[in-house]
Design a protein around this motif. Structure first.
Motif, mmCIF file in Angstrom:
data_model
loop_
_atom_site.group_PDB
_atom_site.id
_atom_site.type_symbol
_atom_site.label_atom_id
_atom_site.label_comp_id
_atom_site.label_asym_id
_atom_site.label_seq_id
_atom_site.Cartn_x
_atom_site.Cartn_y
_atom_site.Cartn_z
ATOM 1 N N ILE A 38 54.192 56.850 64.767
ATOM 2 C CA ILE A 38 53.319 57.634 65.625
ATOM 3 C C ILE A 38 52.620 58.735 64.830
ATOM 4 N N LYS A 39 53.210 59.115 63.700
ATOM 5 C CA LYS A 39 52.604 60.135 62.850
ATOM 6 C C LYS A 39 51.251 59.672 62.320
ATOM 7 N N MET A 40 51.111 58.354 62.101
ATOM 8 C CA MET A 40 49.844 57.821 61.608
ATOM 9 C C MET A 40 48.736 58.014 62.638
ATOM 10 N N ALA A 41 49.064 57.809 63.921
ATOM 11 C CA ALA A 41 48.071 58.018 64.973
ATOM 12 C C ALA A 41 47.668 59.485 65.037
ATOM 13 N N LYS A 42 48.644 60.367 64.892
ATOM 14 C CA LYS A 42 48.363 61.805 64.911
ATOM 15 C C LYS A 42 47.501 62.198 63.715
ATOM 16 N N GLU A 43 47.781 61.613 62.571
ATOM 17 C CA GLU A 43 47.026 61.916 61.351
ATOM 18 C C GLU A 43 45.555 61.547 61.501
ATOM 19 N N GLN A 44 45.284 60.487 62.273
ATOM 20 C CA GLN A 44 43.914 59.994 62.445
ATOM 21 C C GLN A 44 43.243 60.534 63.703
ATOM 22 N N GLY A 45 43.928 61.457 64.398
ATOM 23 C CA GLY A 45 43.336 62.076 65.583
ATOM 24 C C GLY A 45 43.236 61.149 66.769
ATOM 25 N N LEU A 46 44.102 60.130 66.848
ATOM 26 C CA LEU A 46 44.081 59.195 67.966
ATOM 27 C C LEU A 46 44.933 59.716 69.112
ATOM 28 N N PRO A 47 44.671 59.272 70.340
ATOM 29 C CA PRO A 47 45.486 59.715 71.476
ATOM 30 C C PRO A 47 46.932 59.249 71.304
ATOM 31 N N LEU A 48 47.867 60.111 71.625
ATOM 32 C CA LEU A 48 49.279 59.784 71.440
ATOM 33 C C LEU A 48 49.863 59.079 72.657
#
Length: 323
Positions: free
Chosen positions: A192-202
Motif C-alpha cells: 500500500i506504500k507504493m500507492a501512497k508514494e504515487q498519490g493514488l487513493p488508498l
C-alpha cells in the motif's frame, strides 16, 4: 578444478538457453548442449516435474557463471519430434475431462477446495491439479482415488489468489488483458506504500485487481516516483516561487511540479524548474534493458539472476505424489 580454472570459467561465462513451459510462465535456463536452437522451437528437457516439453523463448547466449547462483544447468536432451508434439496435444485435449472427473471425486470426498486447472506433462507421466482453498486440505485419500482412476502420477497443488487469476485470465479495470495472464512471468512484492508514494487513493477497492490483491502495476513505476521525488522539494519545505515564498503542500511527479501555499493562503502549482535552487532540475532517466534482455518484467532494474532449472514453487505448494 583449480581456483585458476574456476576464475577463467567465471570470466568466460556459460552458454544458456531460455525455455518456457507455459505461455506466460517463468523462463528456466538450460545448457543448449550443442544444439543450434532458435526461439519458437520445442525441446525435451528434465525439470522438477520430470521430463517435459518446453518452448525456446531466449536463443542461446553467454551469461556470467555467477548469475546461476552456484547451481549447474541441466542440458537440453533433444529436439521435440512431431510425434512428441502430437502426443502433447493429445494429452492437452484430455485436461478438461480430467478436471470434471476430479471435481466429481472432490464432491464424493466432501473436501473444501475449488479446482482451477488440470495439466498433463507432454508424455502423460504426471497429472497436476491446481486448486484454491481457504486453508490446508488433507487430500491424501483423494490422491489415491485419482491415481487409481487415471493410472498416472498425481499432484495436487494449492495456489494463491494471484496465481488463480493468472490461470483463468480476464480483463483489468484499464480495459486490457490482465498483466499476469498475458506477459508477467513472476509476481513482485506490492504494498500500500507504493500507492501512497504515487498519490493514488488508498481505497483498496480502487487499487485492487480481479484477484482481490493490490494491483501488480502499482510496482511498475514506483522506483521512478521514488527517484524523482528525491530530486524534488519535500512536503512542508519552504521554497521561493516567482510569486514569493511558500510551503510545499503537494507533489505532482508526472507534471514535474509542486503545489505551494503562499503566505497569502493561496495555493498555486509551480514547475520545479521555476523554484529557486531547482533551476537545474532534470527528470531522472529511465533505465534501459541490457543487450538482448532476458524477457523478465524487472530486467531493466538489473536486480535478478538467471533461474536454474529447478523451481522454488514446489516448496510453496501442497502436493502428494503416488506412482
Amino acid at each position: 578444478m583449480t581456483s585458476a580454472e574456476q576464475a577463467t570459467q567465471t570470466a568466460i561465462g556459460v552458454r544458456t538457453v531460455g525455455i518456457r513451459f507455459r505461455p506466460t510462465g517463468r523462463i528456466y535456463y538450460y545448457d543448449p548442449a550443442g544444439f543450434d536452437l532458435k526461439p519458437g522451437q520445442w525441446v525435451i528437457v528434465e525439470s522438477s516435474k520430470g521430463v517435459e516439453c518446453g518452448r525456446v523463448v531466449i536463443a542461446p547466449r553467454q551469461i556470467e557463471a555467477s548469475e546461476l547462483g552456484g547451481e549447474g544447468l541441466k542440458p537440453v536432451q533433444r529436439l521435440a519430434t512431431e510425434d512428441d508434439l502430437r502426443q502433447m496435444l493429445a494429452y492437452k485435449s484430455k485436461e478438461k475431462m480430467s478436471l470434471r472427473r476430479c471435481a466429481e471425486r472432490i464432491d464424493v470426498h466432501e473436501l473444501p477446495m475449488k479446482l482451477v486447472e488440470a495439466e498433463y506433462t507432454f508424455d502423460g507421466s504426471r497429472l497436476t491439479f491446481y486448486f484454491t482453498a481457504e486453508e490446508r486440505v488433507d487430500f491424501r485419500a483423494l490422491v489415491r482415488d485419482l491415481a487409481a482412476q487415471f493410472h498416472t502420477r498425481i499432484e495436487l497443488r494449492q495456489i494463491g489468489a494471484r496465481d488463480h487469476a493468472k490461470l483463468l485470465g480476464g480483463v483489468g479495470m484499464c480495459g486490457k488483458t490482465l498483466c499476469c495472464s498475458s506477459w508477467l512471468t513472476e509476481f513482485n512484492v506490492v504494498s500500500i506504500k507504493m500507492a501512497k508514494e504515487q498519490g493514488l487513493p488508498l481505497n483498496t477497492n480502487k487499487i485492487s485487481g480481479l484477484c482481490g490483491r493490490l494491483m501488480c502495476c502499482l510496482a511498475y513505476e514506483n522506483d521512478d516516483y521514488v527517484e524523482a521525488k528525491e530530486a524534488m522539494p519535500a512536503y512542508n519545505e519552504i521554497v521561493m516561487t516567482p510569486d514569493g515564498p511558500g510551503r510545499v503542500v503537494g507533489i505532482n511527479v508526472p507534471r514535474e511540479a509542486v503545489d505551494v501555499m503562499l503566505e497569502s493562503g493561496a495555493t498555486i502549482s509551480v514547475p520545479v524548474r521555476q523554484l529557486d535552487g531547482y533551476t537545474n532540475y532534470s527528470k531522472p532517466e529511465k533505465p534501459t534493458h541490457g543487450a538482448g534482455g532476458c524477457g523478465k518484467p524487472n530486467c531493466r532494474h538489473g536486480r535478478h539472476v538467471a533461474l536454474p532449472h529447478s523451481s522454488d514453487a514446489d516448496a510453496a505448494g501442497l502436493r502428494d505424489d503416488l506412482n
